[in-house]
Each structure stands twice: as C-alpha cells, then as structure tokens.
Write an enzyme that holds these catalytic residues in place. Structure first.
Site, short mmCIF file in Angstrom:
data_model
loop_
_atom_site.label_atom_id
_atom_site.label_comp_id
_atom_site.label_asym_id
_atom_site.label_seq_id
_atom_site.Cartn_x
_atom_site.Cartn_y
_atom_site.Cartn_z
N CYS A 180 0.85 -1.20 0.00
CA CYS A 180 0.00 0.00 0.00
C CYS A 180 0.88 1.25 0.00
O CYS A 180 1.38 1.66 1.05
CB CYS A 180 -0.94 0.00 1.21
SG CYS A 180 -2.04 1.44 1.28
N CYS A 207 -0.59 4.09 2.06
CA CYS A 207 -0.45 3.92 3.51
C CYS A 207 0.96 4.25 3.97
O CYS A 207 1.15 5.00 4.95
CB CYS A 207 -0.77 2.47 3.90
SG CYS A 207 -2.36 1.88 3.35
N ASP A 208 1.96 3.70 3.29
CA ASP A 208 3.33 3.72 3.82
C ASP A 208 4.28 4.60 3.03
O ASP A 208 5.43 4.77 3.43
CB ASP A 208 3.89 2.29 3.83
CG ASP A 208 3.02 1.34 4.63
OD1 ASP A 208 2.34 1.80 5.56
OD2 ASP A 208 2.99 0.13 4.31
#
Length: 647
Positions: A403, A406-407
């Site tokens: 992701c 996300c990261d």
C-alpha cells in the site's frame, strides 16, 4: 458530573506535546504510553482504529495512556522512531520504548498492551534510602552508612535522570539482596492510585490553581486578585503559561472530537426479525448495493470494516469515475458511506468468518455476532497478491508493503522500488514519486499492461525509472541495532529488527542477477478475490480461480438468496465503476427475489395478525356484552333512552 481530564485516545499535534506527555507519565504517573502511528489514507489503519479505541476503554485510563500520531502531519516523530509501515504501534514505559510491532493484528495489539501494563505495575515501586538503611541494620549491622549510600547511589544511577532507586532497578536490587540475605528490603508504591487515575470532578480550565501561573498573582488593597499580572511575569513564565493553555485547548478539542468511523461502523442493533438483506463488503460494490437496497426500503445491514476496500488505498485522484472530479479513493468511499447511511443503511464494523445456508433464514457469522437474513450480497472485493520470495514476509513492516498510500510518506526523500506493470503499480509509482527521491518500477515484460495514460505519466516522470524484462528474486535486509538506554539490562538480543536494504533482480532474457539498493519495496502485482469464507457455500468459477460463479447475466449465485457483486465475480474488468454497477444489479436482484418468495415481511405480517386478533376480540365482546334492554324485560320498544335507563 465527573469529567475525565484525559481523553480516551489523544491525538498528538506536535513533537513537543508528544515528548511532554512521555515525560509527564514517566515522572508523575508511571503509566505506559501506547502510540498508534497511522495515516488517514491507510485502510488497515482505519480497520484497527475502532478496535484500538475499544481496547483503550477496556484497559482503563488508570492502567495505560493511549494516543495516536498522524505520520503525514508528524513526520519528525515518524523518522525518529523509524516508522516504516502503517499502522505501527509503539509501547513506551518510563519514557523509553518498551516494544513495537506493525500491522492491524488485534491479537498482537492486545497481547503487547497487556504485557506493558503488567510490567508497569511491577515497576511501580521505590526503595527509599531510609528503608535500605533499616534493612541493612537488620541483616548486616556492621555496614556503614557510607557503604549503604554507595549501594543506593548505584541503584539510582541505573535509571537515567532518577533521583531515587525506582522501578526495575529497585526490583533487581531487592532480588539480589533477598538471594544473599534471604529477606528483601521494603519496597513502597512509587505512584499512588490517585496519581495514576485521571483528574475527575474538576474543570480542566480551572484545574491546578484555576489555570493561572502562581508567580503572576498580585495582591493589593487588602485583598488578592485572581487575575494574572502578565507585566510581572518573566519571559519563561509567559512561555510556560502559553504552552499550558495550548495544551488545555488541545485536550478539550480531542475530547469533543467524535470518531465518525467508529460510530458508523457499529450502528447496527439486532432486531426481533431476520434482516431482509445483508451486504458483506464496504467498497464501491457493497456501497452501491446498500444505497439501492436502502432506497427500496430493505433496510440493508452492511458488514465490513470501515476501510473501504482497494479504493480506500488509492492515493491518486479517481479520474475514471463519471461525475467525480478531484477526489481521492478515501473521499469517494466516504461519500458512498454517507449516502448509504442517509437512506437508512446501517453498518456493522466486523469481519465475516462464515455463512450458514443449512437453514432458512440464513446465518452470517462475524467475529462477535450472528446475524439472520433472508438474502446476502457478497461484495468483499479482492486482497493484494504477494511475490512469495525470500525476505518478503519477514520484512513486512520493515520496508515491504502493498500500500503506497499507507506507507509511502514514511520513505520521504528515500529510494523505493515498485514491482508490477498494471494500473495499481502505475498509481503506486505516481504516489511515491511525490515524496521519494527515486522510484524504480520493475516489470517482467517489455511494456506495461496498465492504461495508456497512466503508463505514459510514469514513463514521463523525471523521478521514476523502469527496469524491463526483470523479476525480483529476493528482498535483501539488514539488522538495525536497537537503541539501549541506560539501565536497560533486559534487552532481547534475539528480537532483531530487519529493514530493507535492497533487492536482487534477475533479467528473464539473460538470467543475470544484479542487486539494487533501495529503502522500501512496494508490491503491486494484482489481487485475489476475498472469497475463502464462501468455500463450501456456493460454487466457484472453474475458469477463474477464486471467483464466485454467477448464473447467466445476473448476480445470482448457485444458492438461492445469495448474490455476488464486484471483484468477487468479475475476472475481466475489475474497475470501481463496474463494481458499483454490479452492486446496484445485485440489490435489484435481491429485491425481486424477496418479493417473489414473499420474504422479509415478518414485522408487517405480525402487525396485521395482532390487528386482526384485536378486531376479532372486539366483535366477540359485542356479542357477549351486557344488554340493558334485555334486562328491562323487553318492554322498551318505543321508549326514550332516559325512561329505559330507569327501568
């Protein structure tokens, strides 16, 4: 009315606030501090958020302090604690890092929380010099006060910044003395229960001397005033007062904030009758089905964590959905949820573990409940595929991710790798190019499978480079040394943290293997339908592994009353808009099915039966009721009612 001065889960808004909070609980309460490093665009973060808040309530504010840090807003804290994946939970005790893990695992979160809480209770002890002196006078009277002081100061020095023998150092000294003399010195509680319990019964605005600096009060005219005299305060006092008031404002703001996802996720309350339709899944297919079913007055129950599926993790703008402009994936999902809720859909933020069709109504089993329903719409979407190569699993959370939204922000200014050649890989590369210094896309073919416009953007981007006809065979990592603070004797050397250092790449034409240095690897090689819980319930598509089989051009599965929508049955298009369309079709099919089978009308039928019984009872009462005319001997024909009443 008792008002808790500390919010259940506090949002940190500055590095200073974070450090001040750690120092406060290390020196004033001894409570452990549990930190959730998250991002609003991270699906797993949204999934674990209500569980984190629920855990904070279960543990209690007198046992631990729960806070959350937005990595996008607090990049300094993210870099300081080497946050490489989201969500990441860091556990602090006495101002030092006690433990850490990445991922949305509820079991691991609970286990580590209970572990740090137990350790905090064990370390909540203090050995005073008087108690140590009394102890030595009993077990070794010949020991001088100077020798006793040497022992005591050695204990004090084991804890950085301590002025007395406390915590693990006090316990360690007590154990050693007991082993030597068979008895141990008396340890006292370092922090009382009152100190560890949040202030109650006081207004936060007036707590601590009515919220005014003591040094700035003036007295005159025979009486004291309650207003601070800022003219007499020093610069340091003014800065301290300003920071204190800002902290109070932050605390009040946090207390007033409501977790919309948590409320929406668990708005479902089980009724007396089976549900008409249950929608399993929270992406475009599930939300579209919920909207259509709600507008048909079917009162759908949506069972899904508040993470919104694949679209929730799309950091770039959604450009191929008609009518939506300049909106990201999370924004689209939020709008869909709000629209579904507006028309009457209710949400249960749980995961479905199995479905029972052996009896009717059918039963849907979640992590914590069993819901009976006449029809089911399966719209659980798909989950990310992994490479299955050495180093991938062990370094998830250490630089390996699926992701980018996300990261990605965690690797600001660093070099990253994206593996894949489809739309997902292109989108991840473009997201990472915003923050990373270099993005390398590794693809096994000589051209991308992605849409032309996305592929061209990647090829034209100055930060992105492409390695063609190559595959990643191994992810290389290195062990990161753990920071050991003064007095940390119990360091687990076996618990080593491994971070991504590079990848080994093999050219599929020449078979040559080379190594590329990188700080993170983002895997974007497609998805697999999330349908394992339906194995043995309905038939699967033999031509496409993992996909549910539908009948003809409808959304009907091979079991009456169960319908499939979105990526669980679409092995060809797999787009947000086609998923939304199939979700609408599934709701229409479910509505027709319920109407044809005459299901879902229990409440109305029960109401009609009760009304019929009441009406029948009234008719019977009329037949057997008292008749005054009969008692009058029948001599009332032609009489006035007043005369008949006298008779």
């Amino acid at each position: 009315l008792l008002v808790e001065a500390r919010p259940l889960v506090r949002t940190i808004r500055s590095t200073h606030e974070f450090e001040r909070l750690l120092h406060k609980h290390a020196t004033e309460t001894g409570l452990p501090v549990i930190v959730d490093f998250y991002s609003d665009g991270c699906g797993p973060c949204r999934q674990i958020a209500p569980i984190y808040k629920k855990l904070a309530k279960e543990i209690g504010q007198d046992k631990a302090v729960f806070i959350k840090v937005d990595t996008n807003a607090q990049q300094e804290l993210s870099q300081k604690y080497q946050i490489r994946s989201l969500p990441t939970f860091v556990f602090f005790l006495n101002g030092k890092k006690f433990n850490q893990f990445s991922g949305a695992g509820e079991g691991q979160l609970r286990q580590m929380t209970q572990q740090v809480v137990r350790e905090a209770e064990v370390q909540n002890v203090e050995l005073s010099v008087d108690n140590l002196t009394t102890y030595y006078n009993q077990v070794e009277p010949s020991k001088s006060e100077a020798d006793i002081d040497v022992v005591y100061q050695k204990c004090v020095g084991m804890v950085k910044g301590a002025k007395t023998c406390i915590g693990a150092a006090a316990n360690q000294l007590a154990r050693r003395l007991k082993k030597k003399y068979t008895t141990a010195p008396k340890l006292v509680e370092r922090f009382s229960a009152d100190a560890r319990t949040p202030d109650a019964g006081a207004d936060p605005k007036t707590a601590g001397g009515e919220g005014k600096p003591k040094a700035s009060r003036t007295r005159g005219g025979g009486g004291a005033t309650d207003k601070p005299n800022l003219n007499l305060a020093s610069k340091d006092q003014l800065m301290e007062e300003l920071e204190r008031r800002l902290d109070l404002e932050r605390d009040e703001q946090v207390e007033e904030e409501e977790d919309d996802d948590a409320e929406e996720a668990h708005s479902y309350i089980m009724g007396d009758y089976p549900e008409k339709v249950v929608v399993i899944g929270g992406g475009p297919a599930g939300m579209s089905a919920a909207i259509y079913a709600a507008r048909a007055n079917l009162s759908p129950v949506v069972i899904a964590p508040p993470m919104g599926g694949q679209l929730q993790g799309k950091g770039v703008d959604v450009e191929n959905y008609p009518g939506l402009f300049n909106m990201t994936g999370p924004g689209v999902v939020a709008a869909m949820r709000n629209q579904a809720a507006l028309f009457g859909a209710v949400f249960e933020g749980e995961l479905v573990v199995r479905v029972d069709t052996s009896c009717r109504p059918m039963k849907v089993f979640t992590n914590s409940s069993v819901i009976e329903t006449h029809s089911i719409i399966v719209a659980t979407g798909a989950e990310s595929n992994w490479l299955g190569i050495p180093g991938e699993y062990e370094m998830r959370g250490g630089g390996v991710s699926s992701c980018a939204t996300c990261d990605g922000a965690v690797f600001r200014g660093q070099e990253v790798v994206v593996v894949g050649g489809g739309d997902s890989a292109m989108e991840d590369a473009l997201v990472l190019a915003r923050t990373s210094s270099k993005v390398t896309v590794i693809h096994r073919r000589e051209e991308f499978r992605a849409s032309k416009i996305l592929a061209q953007r990647v090829l034209d981007h100055p930060v992105i480079q492409v390695v063609w006809n190559s595959v990643v065979t191994e992810i290389v990592g290195q062990v990161v040394e753990q920071e050991v603070s003064d007095g940390d004797d119990d360091v687990n050397l076996d618990d080593q943290v491994k971070m991504v250092k590079g990848v080994k790449i093999m050219d599929i034409n020449t078979q040559n293997v080379s190594e590329l240095t990188t700080d993170a690897v983002f895997v974007a090689i497609g998805h697999t339908p999330t349908t394992k819980f339906m194995i043995g319930v309905v038939e699967f598509d033999e031509a496409h592994s993992g996909y549910l089989k539908t009948v003809g051009r409808s959304t009907h599965t091979t079991v009456d009353g169960i319908f499939a929508a979105g990526d669980v049955s679409d092995a060809v298009y797999r787009q947000a808009i086609t998923s939304a369309g199939s979700g609408a079709a599934a709701a229409l099919d479910a509505e027709r099915y319920l109407s044809e089978e005459g299901l879902g009308n229990e409440a109305a039928e029960m109401e009609a039966e009760l009304m019929a019984e009441l009406m029948a009872g009234n008719d019977n009462e009329e037949r057997i009721s008292y008749n005054a005319y009969t008692d009058a001997g029948g001599r009332v024909e032609g009489m006035k009612e007043s005369i008949a009443a006298e008779l």
